[in-house]
Design an enzyme around this catalytic site. Structure first.
Site, PDB file in Angstrom:
ATOM      1  N   ASP A  92      91.607 -98.697 -37.549  1.00 50.80           N
ATOM      2  CA  ASP A  92      91.556 -97.945 -36.300  1.00 50.80           C
ATOM      3  C   ASP A  92      90.305 -97.062 -36.240  1.00 50.80           C
ATOM      4  OD1 ASP A  92      92.409 -97.073 -33.841  1.00 50.80           O
ATOM      5  OD2 ASP A  92      93.821 -95.597 -34.644  1.00 50.80           O
TER       6      ASP A  92
ATOM      7  N   ASN B  82      87.404 -97.639 -34.255  1.00 49.14           N
ATOM      8  CA  ASN B  82      86.113 -98.244 -33.906  1.00 49.14           C
ATOM      9  C   ASN B  82      85.577 -97.689 -32.589  1.00 49.14           C
ATOM     10  OD1 ASN B  82      86.517 -99.858 -36.099  1.00 49.14           O
ATOM     11  ND2 ASN B  82      87.098-101.671 -34.946  1.00 49.14           N
TER      12      ASN B  82
ATOM     13  N   ARG C 241      81.911 -99.093 -26.837  1.00 46.75           N
ATOM     14  CA  ARG C 241      82.996 -99.266 -27.810  1.00 46.75           C
ATOM     15  C   ARG C 241      82.794-100.501 -28.701  1.00 46.75           C
ATOM     16  NH1 ARG C 241      87.750 -96.790 -27.283  1.00 46.75           N
ATOM     17  NH2 ARG C 241      88.792 -98.677 -28.033  1.00 46.75           N
TER      18      ARG C 241
ATOM     19  N   HIS D 114      83.292-101.944 -32.995  1.00 46.61           N
ATOM     20  CA  HIS D 114      83.942-103.140 -33.540  1.00 46.61           C
ATOM     21  C   HIS D 114      82.949-103.962 -34.374  1.00 46.61           C
ATOM     22  CE1 HIS D 114      87.365-102.111 -31.172  1.00 46.61           C
ATOM     23  NE2 HIS D 114      86.827-102.423 -30.005  1.00 46.61           N
TER      24      HIS D 114
ATOM     25  N   ARG E 193      93.219-103.547 -22.753  1.00 51.11           N
ATOM     26  CA  ARG E 193      91.867-102.962 -22.717  1.00 51.11           C
ATOM     27  C   ARG E 193      91.007-103.644 -21.638  1.00 51.11           C
ATOM     28  NH1 ARG E 193      90.531-101.043 -28.754  1.00 51.11           N
ATOM     29  NH2 ARG E 193      92.600-100.168 -29.107  1.00 51.11           N
TER      30      ARG E 193
ATOM     31  N   LEU F  53      91.648-114.474 -53.363  1.00 54.38           N
ATOM     32  CA  LEU F  53      92.262-113.538 -52.409  1.00 54.38           C
ATOM     33  C   LEU F  53      92.901-114.276 -51.240  1.00 54.38           C
ATOM     34  CD1 LEU F  53      92.493-110.491 -51.464  1.00 54.38           C
ATOM     35  CD2 LEU F  53      90.438-110.959 -50.107  1.00 54.38           C
TER      36      LEU F  53
ATOM     37  N   ARG G  58      96.053 -96.827 -42.794  1.00 57.83           N
ATOM     38  CA  ARG G  58      95.589 -96.719 -41.412  1.00 57.83           C
ATOM     39  C   ARG G  58      94.458 -95.709 -41.357  1.00 57.83           C
ATOM     40  NH1 ARG G  58      98.553 -96.962 -35.738  1.00 57.83           N
ATOM     41  NH2 ARG G  58      96.704 -96.681 -34.468  1.00 57.83           N
TER      42      ARG G  58
END
Ligand code: FPP
Length: 241
Positions: free
Chosen positions: A18, A20, A31, A35, A69, A129, A186
């Site tokens: 959270d 970005n 914005r 990201h 959004r 992973l 978070r």
């Protein structure tokens, strides 16, 4: 689904990336630039995770609520996911990472869906992973889709009501092949879970940090892992002496 054995290290870390948008706005940028920076942090964390005993890493890339959004931001994010897959596929494969996506793929555009399928196929046999990307994911939506499939199986006579168990429900979720998360991180100061893995994370440890995702570092992740390892996970039982 994970049993209640004591877990001594974070096998499965899940991250709500959270901040970005706020990171970008605070710098007078649009914005989407936040990201874009966030993708770099995903790359850092994916590369570092195996070194710190993380076998499963799950990242929340786009929620079922994120469609609210602006069209510009949504399209920008979708293009970013495509660019990430195209640009990163070979490296992820070389690094032995197995990538899976969770969430409802139906509303995503065809090109993105086919890139997601290709990346899953390319990395299918990798043994390092296990990276899970939650894309158009919502916990309630996932449970709703699972219940629909269970009802369908029941209607076809493949299962009876008394067969329904926690294990069965887990098996019908998008995460059926994953252990439950041990730790959910978070970033960016909000202390809420936002529909991320509500079934799976019910015994996870949560760490909330004020750092915005674009500023998150591997050093901070290590600090959080240390904090996590000091926690006494009891899974509803009594502390072991
Ligand atoms: C939340 O921050 C973040 C998102 C909705 C997008 C997360 C996506 C990335 C980090 C891009 C790369 C991901 C992958 C897997 C390649 P926000 O925009 O809600 O921040 P805000 O609360 O400050 O507005």
């Amino acid at each position: 689904m994970q049993n209640t054995d004591q877990v001594t290290h974070a096998d499965h870390v899940a991250v709500i990336m959270d901040g970005n948008g706020r990171w970008a706005t605070a710098r007078g940028l649009e914005r989407l630039k936040g990201h874009v920076k966030g993708v770099d942090r995903v790359r850092d964390v994916v590369r570092a995770a195996p070194k710190f005993g993380i076998d499963f890493l799950t990242v929340f890339a786009f929620s079922t609520e994120n469609w609210k959004r602006s069209e510009r931001e949504v399209t920008g994010l979708m293009n970013l996911f495509k660019r990430y897959i195209r640009g990163e596929a070979a490296t992820l494969d070389e690094d032995n990472v197995r990538v899976r996506f969770i969430g409802d793929r139906g509303p995503l555009d065809r090109k993105l869906r086919s890139l997601m399928d290709e990346l899953e196929r390319l990395t299918e046999t990798n043994t390092g992973l296990k990276l899970t990307i939650a894309l158009n994911y919502g916990g309630r939506d996932e449970i709703t889709r699972a219940v629909g499939r269970i009802a369908k199986a029941a209607k076809m006579g493949m299962i009876a009501p008394e067969d329904v168990s926690e294990q069965m429900i887990s098996n019908f979720l998008d995460t059926s092949e994953l252990p439950d998360p041990d730790l959910v991180i978070r970033t960016s100061g909000e202390c809420r879970t936002s529909n991320f893995l509500p079934w799976q994370a019910c015994y996870a440890e949560y760490v909330f940090t004020d750092t915005a995702w674009p500023d998150f570092t591997v050093a901070e992740m290590v600090k959080i892992l240390t904090q996590f390892r000091a926690r006494d996970r009891r899974f509803g039982a009594v502390a072991l002496k």
